[in-house]
Design an enzyme around this catalytic site. Structure first.
Site, mmCIF file in Angstrom:
data_model
loop_
_atom_site.group_PDB
_atom_site.id
_atom_site.type_symbol
_atom_site.label_atom_id
_atom_site.label_comp_id
_atom_site.label_asym_id
_atom_site.label_seq_id
_atom_site.Cartn_x
_atom_site.Cartn_y
_atom_site.Cartn_z
ATOM 1 C CE LYS A 32 -4.028 -2.038 0.233
ATOM 2 N NZ LYS A 32 -5.124 -1.834 -0.730
ATOM 3 C CG ASP A 37 -3.992 -0.729 -3.900
ATOM 4 O OD1 ASP A 37 -4.465 0.291 -4.422
ATOM 5 O OD2 ASP A 37 -4.705 -1.605 -3.370
ATOM 6 C CD GLU A 74 -5.142 -2.982 -6.536
ATOM 7 O OE1 GLU A 74 -6.156 -3.148 -5.839
ATOM 8 O OE2 GLU A 74 -4.184 -3.773 -6.556
ATOM 9 C CD GLU A 76 -10.096 -2.032 -4.311
ATOM 10 O OE1 GLU A 76 -10.567 -1.831 -3.174
ATOM 11 O OE2 GLU A 76 -8.938 -2.432 -4.507
ATOM 12 C CG ASP A 132 -15.239 -6.272 -5.164
ATOM 13 O OD1 ASP A 132 -14.278 -6.118 -4.407
ATOM 14 O OD2 ASP A 132 -16.394 -6.518 -4.756
ATOM 15 C CG HIS A 180 -10.586 -5.998 -4.522
ATOM 16 N ND1 HIS A 180 -11.795 -5.916 -3.860
ATOM 17 C CD2 HIS A 180 -9.653 -5.543 -3.650
ATOM 18 C CE1 HIS A 180 -11.614 -5.408 -2.657
ATOM 19 N NE2 HIS A 180 -10.325 -5.184 -2.493
#
Length: 420
Positions: A202, A230, A256, A285, A308, A335
């Site tokens: 992240k 992401d 992402e 997602e 998703d 996701h």
């Protein structure tokens, strides 16, 4: 199969994951992984279970939306639903009054996913099958690539391979934004020992911190393993290009959700700018409809499609996206994580591999090692691969004891937290 639906109930179930920073990212700093949990009762005693995923606050709004849709479901016969699934989907998404709240998007669409997930689970249980995606298309004699579903029902080589080896996964569990370096190192070490070779980090809150953490992760996993990053929609377009360029030395496979999930042309600009660096764009997602995915694909705005299982309208709409991704030859890397998303999406990735793509090239599915113990048929991971589920249904059913303990705000877990 004359099962008549006589009741639809929904409960607000929340897990206090924010207490340990599980799931934390640049935009969602304190998520409590939650579900609007749906149970469908039939006149013969068979039940179907479903849910949609939320982050805590607002789950009560989704619960209200499910209750609003329940009147369209109660009284229906399962056979009538599955014989015209398109019509039933449109019944839920095109109500002349409720669609004003957001046609095929927003809270009503999350509620639609929860209800439809329960219907798919009910159908699979009625048929005694592990999911029903293959069965549905076999029945309707729709073929994909060179295989038909009649052939699939006899046992294809793709099914045989999948049963033996599983579907490749990547882990996000090691590098939530709120984790300390010490915890990050320990989780990476443990993951490598367990056979993980693909890791997601992240990013997006602080560039210097991102550089430090990406360098740490890359050193931990080595140059040959795969790294993804992401940002969870944190940046605008120019900022995304600049920020990711600064992280290019760590050779991420993709960035992402670099910007607003609604900005299709912005994603296209980011994709074009990062292509010379060998970095792709992954998103989906928060993509609320198959129409948005169509436009993303037409605009060459992504290199990895991330469906998703609860953001779109359940299996029905996800299948449309799988087919479009195949047409545009863009790999699907779903996701997952949250509460039960891994349990659901395993059915979709198996369908994609066996019936649509027939390929594992550049394909993997996200895995997050949280909350699986609350399900009656939790997902099985072996050597960093999803193993095919074995129990009839869509893997939606939660343990009743877990539901009662985590129901908000009256479950024992929340009573203890609230009364502190």
């Amino acid at each position: 199969m004359s099962h008549k639906i006589i009741n639809v109930t929904v409960r607000d179930v929340r897990f206090p994951t924010s207490l340990e920073q599980h799931g934390s990212d640049a935009m969602h700093t304190d998520p409590d992984y939650s579900t609007a949990y749906v149970v469908i009762d039939t006149d013969c005693g068979l039940k179907g279970f479903g849910f949609t995923f939320t982050l805590g606050k607002g789950t009560e709004i989704v619960v209200c939306a499910v209750e609003a849709l329940a009147g369209l479901v109660v009284g229906k016969f399962l056979q009538d639903i599955v014989s015209d699934f398109r019509g039933f989907y449109r019944l839920l998404t095109s109500d002349g009054q409720m669609r004003w709240l957001g046609p095929e998007k927003g809270v009503i669409h999350l509620a639609t996913a929860a209800v439809l997930n329960a219907v798919w689970d009910l159908w699979a249980r009625a048929e005694g099958k592990v999911g029903t995606v293959l069965r549905y298309y076999e029945k309707n004699k729709i073929s994909f690539t060179s295989m038909t579903h009649e052939l699939l029902s006899s046992f294809s080589c793709s099914q045989d391979l999948m049963l033996k080896e599983g579907y490749p996964a990547y882990t996000t569990s090691c590098a939530w934004l709120g984790y300390s370096d010490q915890l990050l190192k320990q989780l990476c070490t443990d993951a490598l020992k367990s056979g993980w070779t693909k890791f997601k980090v992240k990013v997006g809150a602080d560039l210097e911190d991102d550089i430090r953490r990406c360098r740490l992760i890359r050193q931990m996993i080595g140059p040959s393993n795969t790294l993804m990053i992401d940002a969870n929609q944190r940046w605008d377009v120019a900022e995304a290009i600049s920020w990711v360029s600064s992280l290019a030395e760590f050779k991420p496979l993709w960035i992402e959700e670099p910007t607003s999930p609604d900005d299709i042309l912005g994603h296209a600009a980011i994709s074009k700018a990062l292509a010379p660096l060998g970095i792709g764009v992954a998103t989906g997602e928060q993509c609320h409809s198959r129409v948005m995915f169509k436009q993303f694909l037409q605009a060459s705005a992504l290199q990895f499609v991330q469906i998703d299982s609860c953001r779109l309208g359940s299996v029905n709409e996800n299948l449309a996206v799988l087919l479009m991704a195949h047409k545009f030859q863009v790999p699907v890397c779903p996701h997952a994580g949250g509460v039960g998303l891994c349990e659901l999406v395993q059915h979709l990735i198996l369908f994609d591999y066996i019936c649509v793509s027939g390929s594992l090239s550049n394909r993997m599915c996200e895995y997050v090692d949280h909350l699986h113990e609350h399900f009656t048929s939790p997902v099985v991971i072996h050597n960093a691969h999803y193993m095919p589920p074995k129990e009839p249904g869509y893997s939606c059913e939660m343990l009743e004891s877990s539901v009662q303990r985590h129901q908000y705000p009256d479950g024992d877990v929340w009573k203890m937290i609230i009364n502190k």
